[in-house]
Design a protein around this motif. Structure first.
Motif, PDB file in Angstrom:
ATOM      1  N   VAL A 222       0.842  -1.203   0.000  1.00  0.00           N
ATOM      2  CA  VAL A 222       0.000   0.000   0.000  1.00  0.00           C
ATOM      3  C   VAL A 222       0.874   1.249   0.000  1.00  0.00           C
ATOM      4  O   VAL A 222       0.590   2.226  -0.701  1.00  0.00           O
ATOM      5  CB  VAL A 222      -0.945   0.016   1.218  1.00  0.00           C
ATOM      6  CG1 VAL A 222      -1.786   1.284   1.235  1.00  0.00           C
ATOM      7  CG2 VAL A 222      -1.851  -1.192   1.200  1.00  0.00           C
ATOM      8  N   GLN A 223       1.955   1.197   0.765  1.00  0.00           N
ATOM      9  CA  GLN A 223       2.806   2.385   0.845  1.00  0.00           C
ATOM     10  C   GLN A 223       3.508   2.651  -0.477  1.00  0.00           C
ATOM     11  O   GLN A 223       3.701   3.798  -0.855  1.00  0.00           O
ATOM     12  CB  GLN A 223       3.810   2.228   1.971  1.00  0.00           C
ATOM     13  CG  GLN A 223       3.112   2.062   3.289  1.00  0.00           C
ATOM     14  CD  GLN A 223       3.974   2.489   4.448  1.00  0.00           C
ATOM     15  OE1 GLN A 223       4.074   3.675   4.728  1.00  0.00           O
ATOM     16  NE2 GLN A 223       4.584   1.546   5.106  1.00  0.00           N
ATOM     17  N   ARG A 224       3.889   1.571  -1.170  1.00  0.00           N
ATOM     18  CA  ARG A 224       4.522   1.763  -2.475  1.00  0.00           C
ATOM     19  C   ARG A 224       3.520   2.404  -3.430  1.00  0.00           C
ATOM     20  O   ARG A 224       3.834   3.349  -4.150  1.00  0.00           O
ATOM     21  CB  ARG A 224       5.031   0.427  -3.025  1.00  0.00           C
ATOM     22  CG  ARG A 224       5.826   0.590  -4.315  1.00  0.00           C
ATOM     23  CD  ARG A 224       6.572  -0.666  -4.755  1.00  0.00           C
ATOM     24  NE  ARG A 224       5.953  -1.920  -4.333  1.00  0.00           N
ATOM     25  CZ  ARG A 224       4.902  -2.482  -4.920  1.00  0.00           C
ATOM     26  NH1 ARG A 224       4.335  -1.901  -5.952  1.00  0.00           N
ATOM     27  NH2 ARG A 224       4.404  -3.624  -4.466  1.00  0.00           N
ATOM     28  N   ALA A 225       2.285   1.918  -3.398  1.00  0.00           N
ATOM     29  CA  ALA A 225       1.250   2.481  -4.268  1.00  0.00           C
ATOM     30  C   ALA A 225       1.003   3.958  -3.939  1.00  0.00           C
ATOM     31  O   ALA A 225       0.829   4.786  -4.840  1.00  0.00           O
ATOM     32  CB  ALA A 225      -0.038   1.678  -4.134  1.00  0.00           C
ATOM     33  N   ARG A 226       1.003   4.294  -2.645  1.00  0.00           N
ATOM     34  CA  ARG A 226       0.782   5.691  -2.257  1.00  0.00           C
ATOM     35  C   ARG A 226       1.914   6.571  -2.758  1.00  0.00           C
ATOM     36  O   ARG A 226       1.696   7.682  -3.236  1.00  0.00           O
ATOM     37  CB  ARG A 226       0.678   5.829  -0.732  1.00  0.00           C
ATOM     38  CG  ARG A 226      -0.583   5.247  -0.144  1.00  0.00           C
ATOM     39  CD  ARG A 226      -0.598   5.416   1.354  1.00  0.00           C
ATOM     40  NE  ARG A 226      -0.949   6.763   1.773  1.00  0.00           N
ATOM     41  CZ  ARG A 226      -0.196   7.543   2.523  1.00  0.00           C
ATOM     42  NH1 ARG A 226       0.970   7.139   2.941  1.00  0.00           N
ATOM     43  NH2 ARG A 226      -0.609   8.740   2.857  1.00  0.00           N
ATOM     44  N   ARG A 227       3.161   6.057  -2.628  1.00  0.00           N
ATOM     45  CA  ARG A 227       4.323   6.826  -3.047  1.00  0.00           C
ATOM     46  C   ARG A 227       4.275   7.084  -4.565  1.00  0.00           C
ATOM     47  O   ARG A 227       4.438   8.208  -5.023  1.00  0.00           O
ATOM     48  CB  ARG A 227       5.581   6.038  -2.673  1.00  0.00           C
ATOM     49  CG  ARG A 227       6.879   6.722  -3.010  1.00  0.00           C
ATOM     50  CD  ARG A 227       8.040   5.974  -2.395  1.00  0.00           C
ATOM     51  NE  ARG A 227       8.213   4.657  -2.971  1.00  0.00           N
ATOM     52  CZ  ARG A 227       8.463   3.551  -2.266  1.00  0.00           C
ATOM     53  NH1 ARG A 227       8.534   3.603  -0.961  1.00  0.00           N
ATOM     54  NH2 ARG A 227       8.624   2.401  -2.869  1.00  0.00           N
ATOM     55  N   GLU A 228       4.003   6.012  -5.310  1.00  0.00           N
ATOM     56  CA  GLU A 228       3.979   6.154  -6.768  1.00  0.00           C
ATOM     57  C   GLU A 228       2.873   7.107  -7.211  1.00  0.00           C
ATOM     58  O   GLU A 228       3.056   7.920  -8.114  1.00  0.00           O
ATOM     59  CB  GLU A 228       3.809   4.781  -7.432  1.00  0.00           C
ATOM     60  CG  GLU A 228       5.117   4.017  -7.422  1.00  0.00           C
ATOM     61  CD  GLU A 228       4.956   2.547  -7.744  1.00  0.00           C
ATOM     62  OE1 GLU A 228       3.836   2.121  -8.087  1.00  0.00           O
ATOM     63  OE2 GLU A 228       5.972   1.824  -7.637  1.00  0.00           O
ATOM     64  N   ARG A 229       1.743   7.010  -6.538  1.00  0.00           N
ATOM     65  CA  ARG A 229       0.608   7.871  -6.880  1.00  0.00           C
ATOM     66  C   ARG A 229       0.960   9.334  -6.644  1.00  0.00           C
ATOM     67  O   ARG A 229       0.708  10.202  -7.490  1.00  0.00           O
ATOM     68  CB  ARG A 229      -0.599   7.472  -6.028  1.00  0.00           C
ATOM     69  CG  ARG A 229      -1.732   8.448  -6.138  1.00  0.00           C
ATOM     70  CD  ARG A 229      -2.678   8.339  -4.974  1.00  0.00           C
ATOM     71  NE  ARG A 229      -3.472   9.543  -4.911  1.00  0.00           N
ATOM     72  CZ  ARG A 229      -3.163  10.609  -4.180  1.00  0.00           C
ATOM     73  NH1 ARG A 229      -2.104  10.614  -3.414  1.00  0.00           N
ATOM     74  NH2 ARG A 229      -3.924  11.679  -4.210  1.00  0.00           N
TER      75      ARG A 229
END
Ligand SMILES: [Zn+2]
Length: 483
Positions: A222-229
């Motif tokens: 989830v954190q990777r997705a948040r960062r990329e977003r």
């Protein structure tokens, strides 16, 4: 640029903006799951400690989001998926009854629900103090934080001092409350909520973690997705702003595009843009982020470093925990950057472990001048006169030496409930000498050190903390000049 591509750009930005709330809720849902687990097997004695090191969300924001997740407000949660700003959604739990949420949502969508206006606006005019009065207010705030046992904001500490003074509470009563062990939290199960979840497209459908390891994996995803977003949205917004594409999209201003088109504030977009541009302009940091440095640490590095010290700060960030890096950058902000970096370099050369420094836990000096509530100087004087923790005896002096700060480098909680811990247990011949002790909060003492999940031992002048899973932090007693 053709109109078609401006439209495509807007479409991508809309879906990224929407995903923000959904990913935040997904993260909060995971945190609510972790809140209901015993985190000691991961080496954390409390949820805030775990979140600071592993999520990097500020305390209040995290608590508010988890409260929303834990509430029965199904419609409000679903409205977040459809673009209700999170800053509005978190106002609902505790204030809105589940059967009134539809009415509340209508008002929220009409823009009639606003975050409570900053108390500052309504506050009485302040007085400016300096010298002895300023030092006294500073000391009272420090003491208030110690007795509350929680990292209070300045406003929180002032409210505690003023409140105690107005009620003329006996010092003994305040201290007795400070020493009391709080009741263990009573966790209701998190209510399930149905309906489509836009986060599914990015991180898969929601599922309960099977165990702690699985939970950590999901958290990482989830954190990777948040960062990329965040970075992608920042880049797209930068392109729109640079080329004035918002007009092709049918908006007069960037603020209008943010508000009407994306349902967020232009300030948020500016923040994402700044971060994306900073990472591009600082390839050392950008590369470290690609290699796994989290955005919180990266942002601390960007905020603190000069062009010629960026590489050094990245190295420090990669070798310290979040709490430690926060302390290091605070020290640097006091004009000690060169010394701070030199000391960490020295420490990092001594070990391959993660490093921490003992002295950076020293209290901040009192500001020379401050503007405060007109009653505060008098209340502060009364507070430090009235609330007098009794001096420690024998081995307990370890706590005073450590200012009641938990010496676990990932915790740092300061509370009168702190314990004095023997580095070499008495049963193994350890002495009651102060050099054989460190202060630890009761959670770290009883749940980590004494269960054997975490080992704490002295190595020369340093103290080495070894956590489950093998991560180790060496805490150095730094040279005197640094204090
Ligand atoms: Zn602790």
């Amino acid at each position: 640029m053709r109109l078609g591509s401006a439209e495509a750009l807007l479409e991508e930005m809309v879906s990224l903006a929407r995903a923000g709330g959904a990913l935040d809720l997904r993260l909060a849902r995971l945190i609510a799951w972790f809140k209901r687990q015993d985190l000691a097997p991961l080496g954390y004695s409390s949820l805030p400690t775990f979140c600071r090191e592993r999520v990097g969300w500020g305390g209040t924001w995290q608590r508010q989001l988890v409260r929303l997740v834990e509430s029965d407000l199904k419609l409000v949660k679903r409205a977040v998926f459809h673009g209700l700003p999170m800053t509005v959604a978190i106002l609902a739990p505790g204030r809105v009854e589940p059967n009134e949420q539809a009415t509340w949502l209508m008002a929220a969508l009409r823009g009639e629900v606003r975050p409570p206006r900053s108390k500052r606006a309504a506050a009485v005019p302040k007085v400016v103090i300096h010298g002895r009065l300023a030092r006294q207010v500073h000391a009272a705030r420090d003491l208030a934080r110690l007795v509350v046992g929680w990292p209070l904001s300045v406003r929180g500490a002032d409210a505690f001092v003023l409140g105690s003074w107005r009620q003329q509470r006996p010092g003994e009563e305040i201290l007795a409350e400070a020493r009391e062990t709080p009741a263990p939290p009573d966790h209701e199960p998190v209510p399930a909520w149905g309906g489509p979840d836009p986060a599914t497209a990015l991180v898969g459908p929601w599922r309960e973690p099977v165990d702690l390891e699985d939970g950590l994996r999901l958290l990482e995803e989830v954190q990777r997705a948040r960062r990329e977003r965040k970075l992608r949205l920042g880049c797209l917004y930068a392109r729109v702003a640079r080329k004035g594409l918002h007009q092709e999209m049918g908006f007069d201003t960037l603020a209008e595009m943010a508000r009407e088109g994306l349902g967020c504030s232009v300030r948020t977009l500016e923040r994402h843009r700044k971060l994306a541009e900073q990472l591009e302009a600082n390839p050392v940091v950008g590369r470290a982020v690609e290699e796994g440095l989290d955005l919180n640490r990266a942002q601390l590095v960007l905020k603190t470093s000069q062009p010629e010290t960026t590489a050094d700060w990245v190295e420090v960030a990669q070798r310290t925990g979040v709490l430690e890096l926060q302390r290091a950058t605070r020290m640097a902000a006091r004009g000690l950057e060169e010394e701070v970096l030199a000391t960490y370099k020295w420490a990092m050369a001594q070990t391959t472990n993660t490093v921490a420094l003992r002295a950076v836990q020293e209290p901040a000096p009192a500001p020379a001048v401050m503007a405060v509530h007109p009653d505060l100087p008098q209340a502060a004087e009364w507070f430090v006169e009235t609330v007098r923790p009794e001096p420690q005896k024998g081995f307990g002096k370890v706590k005073e030496r450590d200012r009641f700060v938990c010496q676990n480098p990932e915790c740092g909680r300061r509370s009168l409930r702190a314990h004095a811990h023997h580095l070499v247990f008495r049963s193994e011949g350890g002495s009651d000498d102060e050099t054989n002790g460190v202060a630890v909060c009761s959670g770290c003492h009883l749940r980590l050190a004494h269960t054997g999940l975490v080992s704490v031992r002295r190595e020369g002048d340093a103290v080495v903390w070894t956590y489950p899973g093998g991560r180790s932090v060496t805490v150095f007693d730094v040279p005197r000049r640094f204090r």
